[in-house]
Design a protein around this motif. Structure first.
Motif, PDB file in Angstrom:
ATOM      1  N   GLY A  71      74.213 143.388 -37.773  1.00 55.70           N
ATOM      2  CA  GLY A  71      73.715 143.293 -37.111  1.00 55.70           C
ATOM      3  C   GLY A  71      72.298 144.334 -36.469  1.00 55.70           C
ATOM      4  O   GLY A  71      71.366 143.153 -36.169  1.00 55.70           O
ATOM      5  N   HIS A  72      72.394 144.951 -36.542  1.00 53.72           N
ATOM      6  CA  HIS A  72      70.635 145.859 -36.632  1.00 53.72           C
ATOM      7  C   HIS A  72      69.953 145.678 -36.628  1.00 53.72           C
ATOM      8  O   HIS A  72      68.993 145.836 -36.713  1.00 53.72           O
TER       9      HIS A  72
ATOM     10  N   HIS B 102      74.263 148.317 -40.345  1.00 50.00           N
ATOM     11  CA  HIS B 102      75.043 146.593 -40.161  1.00 50.00           C
ATOM     12  C   HIS B 102      73.350 145.602 -40.698  1.00 50.00           C
ATOM     13  O   HIS B 102      73.058 146.250 -39.702  1.00 50.00           O
TER      14      HIS B 102
ATOM     15  N   ASP C 298      68.084 157.504 -32.653  1.00 54.49           N
ATOM     16  CA  ASP C 298      68.192 158.136 -32.252  1.00 54.49           C
ATOM     17  C   ASP C 298      69.232 159.228 -31.659  1.00 54.49           C
ATOM     18  O   ASP C 298      70.553 158.916 -32.304  1.00 54.49           O
TER      19      ASP C 298
ATOM     20  N   GLY D 189      69.722 144.407 -27.964  1.00 54.04           N
ATOM     21  CA  GLY D 189      70.910 143.596 -27.942  1.00 54.04           C
ATOM     22  C   GLY D 189      70.932 143.922 -26.537  1.00 54.04           C
ATOM     23  O   GLY D 189      70.831 144.306 -25.911  1.00 54.04           O
TER      24      GLY D 189
ATOM     25  N   GLU E  79      74.354 144.057 -25.087  1.00 58.22           N
ATOM     26  CA  GLU E  79      75.104 145.422 -24.290  1.00 58.22           C
ATOM     27  C   GLU E  79      74.198 146.691 -23.860  1.00 58.22           C
ATOM     28  O   GLU E  79      74.548 147.529 -22.707  1.00 58.22           O
TER      29      GLU E  79
ATOM     30  N   LEU F 100      74.954 139.584 -33.500  1.00 64.79           N
ATOM     31  CA  LEU F 100      75.753 138.696 -35.037  1.00 64.79           C
ATOM     32  C   LEU F 100      76.794 138.849 -35.329  1.00 64.79           C
ATOM     33  O   LEU F 100      77.521 140.485 -34.965  1.00 64.79           O
TER      34      LEU F 100
ATOM     35  N   PRO G 171      65.306 148.787 -30.166  1.00 68.92           N
ATOM     36  CA  PRO G 171      65.701 149.920 -29.697  1.00 68.92           C
ATOM     37  C   PRO G 171      65.266 151.416 -30.860  1.00 68.92           C
ATOM     38  O   PRO G 171      65.296 150.888 -32.089  1.00 68.92           O
ATOM     39  N   ILE G 172      65.822 152.176 -30.676  1.00 71.33           N
ATOM     40  CA  ILE G 172      65.928 153.175 -31.502  1.00 71.33           C
ATOM     41  C   ILE G 172      67.290 153.257 -31.919  1.00 71.33           C
ATOM     42  O   ILE G 172      68.510 153.438 -30.981  1.00 71.33           O
ATOM     43  N   TYR G 173      67.871 153.573 -33.370  1.00 69.28           N
ATOM     44  CA  TYR G 173      68.928 153.337 -33.683  1.00 69.28           C
ATOM     45  C   TYR G 173      70.350 154.629 -33.737  1.00 69.28           C
ATOM     46  O   TYR G 173      69.459 155.782 -33.925  1.00 69.28           O
ATOM     47  N   TYR G 174      71.264 154.647 -33.411  1.00 70.00           N
ATOM     48  CA  TYR G 174      71.900 155.534 -34.394  1.00 70.00           C
ATOM     49  C   TYR G 174      72.301 156.057 -35.015  1.00 70.00           C
ATOM     50  O   TYR G 174      73.100 155.133 -35.398  1.00 70.00           O
TER      51      TYR G 174
HETATM   52  N1  MSP Z   1      70.286 154.346 -29.958  1.00 74.61           N
HETATM   53  C1  MSP Z   1      70.919 152.857 -28.748  1.00 74.61           C
HETATM   54  C2  MSP Z   1      70.030 152.040 -28.011  1.00 74.61           C
HETATM   55  C3  MSP Z   1      68.710 153.814 -27.723  1.00 74.61           C
HETATM   56  S1  MSP Z   1      67.032 153.110 -27.133  1.00 74.61           S
HETATM   57  C4  MSP Z   1      66.497 153.589 -26.221  1.00 74.61           C
HETATM   58  C5  MSP Z   1      72.223 152.064 -29.530  1.00 74.61           C
HETATM   59  N2  MSP Z   1      71.719 152.035 -30.626  1.00 74.61           N
HETATM   60  S2  MSP Z   1      72.659 151.374 -31.584  1.00 74.61           S
HETATM   61  O1  MSP Z   1      72.462 151.271 -32.967  1.00 74.61           O
HETATM   62  O2  MSP Z   1      74.020 151.598 -31.463  1.00 74.61           O
HETATM   63  O3  MSP Z   1      72.447 150.032 -31.579  1.00 74.61           O
HETATM   64  C6  MSP Z   1      70.908 149.618 -31.815  1.00 74.61           C
HETATM   65  C7  MSP Z   1      71.441 148.453 -31.531  1.00 74.61           C
HETATM   66  O4  MSP Z   1      71.530 147.050 -32.657  1.00 74.61           O
HETATM   67  C8  MSP Z   1      71.171 146.914 -30.068  1.00 74.61           C
HETATM   68  O5  MSP Z   1      70.268 146.891 -29.275  1.00 74.61           O
HETATM   69  C9  MSP Z   1      72.507 146.443 -30.015  1.00 74.61           C
HETATM   70  O6  MSP Z   1      72.652 145.892 -30.293  1.00 74.61           O
HETATM   71  C10 MSP Z   1      72.110 146.468 -31.521  1.00 74.61           C
HETATM   72  N3  MSP Z   1      73.417 145.996 -32.575  1.00 74.61           N
HETATM   73  C11 MSP Z   1      74.585 146.578 -32.836  1.00 74.61           C
HETATM   74  N4  MSP Z   1      75.435 145.363 -34.101  1.00 74.61           N
HETATM   75  C12 MSP Z   1      74.948 144.592 -33.547  1.00 74.61           C
HETATM   76  C13 MSP Z   1      74.990 143.441 -33.886  1.00 74.61           C
HETATM   77  N5  MSP Z   1      76.243 142.639 -34.551  1.00 74.61           N
HETATM   78  N6  MSP Z   1      74.320 142.141 -33.653  1.00 74.61           N
HETATM   79  C14 MSP Z   1      73.744 142.365 -33.016  1.00 74.61           C
HETATM   80  N7  MSP Z   1      72.623 143.310 -32.579  1.00 74.61           N
HETATM   81  C15 MSP Z   1      73.594 144.484 -33.153  1.00 74.61           C
HETATM   82  O7  MSP Z   1      72.783 151.029 -28.807  1.00 74.61           O
END
Ligand code: MSP
Length: 656
Positions: A25-26, A23, A54, A262, A264, A294, A14-17
């Protein structure tokens, strides 16, 4: 034997916010993708591995405003932190997409145009219960027991606005059919069933624009709307592979082989995204895999619980490879898994320092001691040798088959079983005893050869998980082949270690960690952090009103501390390089003051001159974008609808 047809392989995270620090988990999510990408490179696939950020949305806009910077300045800084984290974690992404990049904005706008022209985007009105922090609308029955957001449990607001909609309902049957016809499309199977049930309840059209904030990609034909969240985010996957400008490259990598996400956000990737792709007449990704979460010491990570694990701190302390090893070994991909520091240290000591480190160390030391560091050609074999070779072949076969199936944890366990097997082989064959008997010279040469060759295979098999350690082993073995050119085929046959070559100097791979000493150090660090925090809170409390009441009410004495006065604007000019800030010089009757105010989007500087405004005059001076501000001008409303309070009273008049 496992045979593989080399092909292009496109994998995404995914692209991260950038709304919060990443953390552990990411880091877990990206580490999984990285080890899969590395395995496919090893197989000879033409891998394209994408990650990114993102960056749009109200939340970012608000955070930037609170920090007194432009949204892009805010995200630039955070995204630089992401990139640093991925580098420190040995993430081998081939590209990094930012949704704020011109190349992406072009793609999103073009996709909007194409789907609009087709009639699958229309303008309507959206009313819903909106959670600003989560940027999500919820229906009444989705709210939690307090009527708040089911994700973050904060209050939601009813919002109604003109918006563009994507006609997702039109694709409902086709998506369902696709999922049913392609059992591998959504994995694991539990997620697949969830998605099928979700679609069967009926798909609503998707609201894809907003007018309530500006930080987004404008709708090409109606720029007061910005395209929001999923329509902007999901399309990132098309941008870097040449969707608009390189058809040959696009054809090579699309459809993506794997969107790793992830659990969700599986729904967005396996329902909304397919609908958008169908509207664009594009093929659907081959697989969406929803991994588990995680958790930390049995609890979900969250800022309020104070259990968010910072991956950079961990990397500083233990190095990237042990963390990668731990995450990939301890957690089964589809399930939630637990992170704990103690468990990490135990794994480092037992699996890395003991099993792997000792195998390498003992083998190299014996080769140096008994054969002057030179590898001798093996001849003939005994029962123990044959059994080791068979186990090696089994491990390599298992590795290839299971990595292809994304069975990361199972694979690591199998590789470690082989490492233990090789350690046991040392005990079985007792090379130190063979070395004492000149008649056993060839037998000794065979044992050492088999151990070195086993380590060559092990180095390659651990390379997707622990790339730096794999290379360190390779260097210590001093193998002539360039490590980066090694392919799976090179370990599918026994005997790749050349005879006559000299091994390198053994260097300890992982020093054993003294758990007690380490925990003491860590506790001291935590205690120091706690103390600093307590001091900060104490200082803040001291500065705060003494009589603050629980329900947000303040006492009259508190209110009385705020000194308000009528101020006449004498000069006004824009603060350079900002959109919102204006620098004013005002007359307070007995003195002149400079004050910075966020009203530049609502007033022209000259229109303010001569106005009598209301100002807080005893606010602690602050610097905004380097300009000193001594006070605060009061205004009503926000954003575009904002008006400063003016009164028809002379400068210096007290307001109470
Ligand atoms: N921006 C959206 C994704 C858009 S993709 C077209 C997003 N970003 S996020 O930063 O909130 O999350 C990114 C990824 O990190 C997700 O797949 C999410 O499941 C993962 N994780 C965030 N916390 C997590 C844990 N504690 N454990 C494992 N993965 C986790 O959603």
């Amino acid at each position: 034997m496992y045979q593989h047809e080399k092909k292009p392989f496109y994998i995404t995270t995914p692209i991260y916010y950038p709304s919060a620090k990443l953390h552990i988990g990411h880091a877990y999510c990206t580490t999984i993708a990285d080890s899969i990408a590395r395995f496919h490179r090893l197989e000879g696939d033409d891998v394209f591995f994408l990650t990114g950020s993102d960056e749009h949305g109200l939340k970012i806009e608000q955070k930037a405003e609170a920090a007194g910077v432009k949204p892009i300045e805010y995200t630039n800084k955070i995204v630089a932190g992401f990139q640093n984290l991925w580098k420190r974690l040995s993430i081998s992404n081939d590209d990094f997409i930012r949704t704020t990049q011109e190349r992406h904005i072009r793609v999103v706008q073009e996709i909007f145009r194409r789907i609009y022209a087709k009639g699958d985007i229309y303008k309507g009105k959206y009313t819903g219960l909106y959670c600003t922090p989560c940027e999500s609308y919820w229906t009444e029955h989705q709210l939690d027991e307090n009527g708040c957001c089911p994700d973050c449990h904060r209050p939601v607001q009813e919002v109604s606005e003109e918006a563009y909609f994507f006609r997702m309902s039109r694709y409902q049957d086709r998506v369902l059919q696709y999922i049913e016809d392609h059992p591998d499309f959504i994995q694991p199977v539990s997620r697949r069933n969830e998605m099928i049930n979700f679609i069967k309840q009926g798909l609503d059209d998707l609201c894809i624009s907003r007018t309530s904030f500006d930080w987004g990609i404008p709708v090409p034909t109606d720029p007061k709307h910005v395209i929001y969240v999923w329509f902007d985010a999901l399309t990132n996957y098309l941008t870097p592979i040449g969707y608009l400008d390189d058809p040959a490259r696009f054809k090579k990598y699309w459809p993506a082989d794997l969107h790793l996400v992830g659990k969700e956000i599986v729904r967005f990737h396996s329902i909304i995204w397919p609908c958008i792709l169908m509207a664009l007449d594009l093929p659907l990704p081959k697989k969406v895999y929803g991994h588990g979460w995680l958790i930390v010491d049995g609890d979900k990570m969250s800022k309020s619980k104070g259990n968010v694990v910072d991956p950079i701190g961990l990397i500083d302390e233990f190095g990237a490879d042990p963390i990668r090893y731990f995450l990939l070994r301890e957690i089964n991909l589809g399930q939630d898994g637990n992170f704990s520091r103690d468990a990490l240290i135990q794994r480092i000591n037992s699996d890395l320092a003991n099993d792997l480190g000792n195998l390498l160390h003992r083998t190299l030391n014996m080769t140096l001691k008994f054969q002057d560091g030179v590898v001798e050609a093996p001849q003939g074999e005994g029962a123990a040798d044959a059994s080791l070779k068979q186990d090696a072949a089994d491990a390599v076969e298992f590795f290839a088959q299971n990595m292809e199936q994304m069975e990361l944890s199972k694979t690591i366990k199998k590789v470690w079983a082989f490492i233990s097997r090789a350690n046991k082989y040392i005990d079985e064959t007792a090379p130190w005893a063979l070395a004492k008997d000149p008649a056993k010279k060839q037998e000794l040469a065979n044992v050492l050869y088999n151990l070195l060759e086993s380590l060559r295979l092990i180095a390659v098999m651990i390379s997707p998980f622990m790339p730096t350690t794999a290379e360190r082993i390779w260097k210590q073995l001093n193998l002539p082949q360039d490590f980066h050119s090694v392919q799976l085929e090179d370990i599918q046959t026994w005997g790749g270690t050349p005879a006559g070559h000299r091994v390198g100097t053994p260097v300890q791979l992982f020093p054993r960690i003294d758990i007690e000493a380490e925990n003491k150090k860590y506790e001291a660090k935590l205690a120091a952090e706690k103390k600093a925090k307590a001091q900060q809170e104490k200082a803040a409390k001291k500065a705060a009103p003494e009589h603050a009441a629980k329900d947000g009410q303040i006492s009259f004495e508190d209110f009385n501390k705020i000194q308000l006065r009528v101020a006449k604007v004498l000069q006004a000019e824009l603060v350079p390089k900002t959109d919102k800030l204006m620098k004013l010089v005002v007359d307070l009757g007995d003195e002149q003051r400079q004050v910075v105010s966020g009203i530049a989007q609502n007033y022209k500087p000259e229109s303010l001159i001569g106005k009598n405004v209301v100002m807080v005059i005893n606010l602690k001076p602050a610097k905004l974008r380097g300009v000193v501000s001594q006070g605060m001008i009061l205004a009503a409303g926000k954003d575009k609808d904002l008006e400063v309070l003016t009164v028809d009273m002379p400068a210096g008049t007290e307001v109470h």
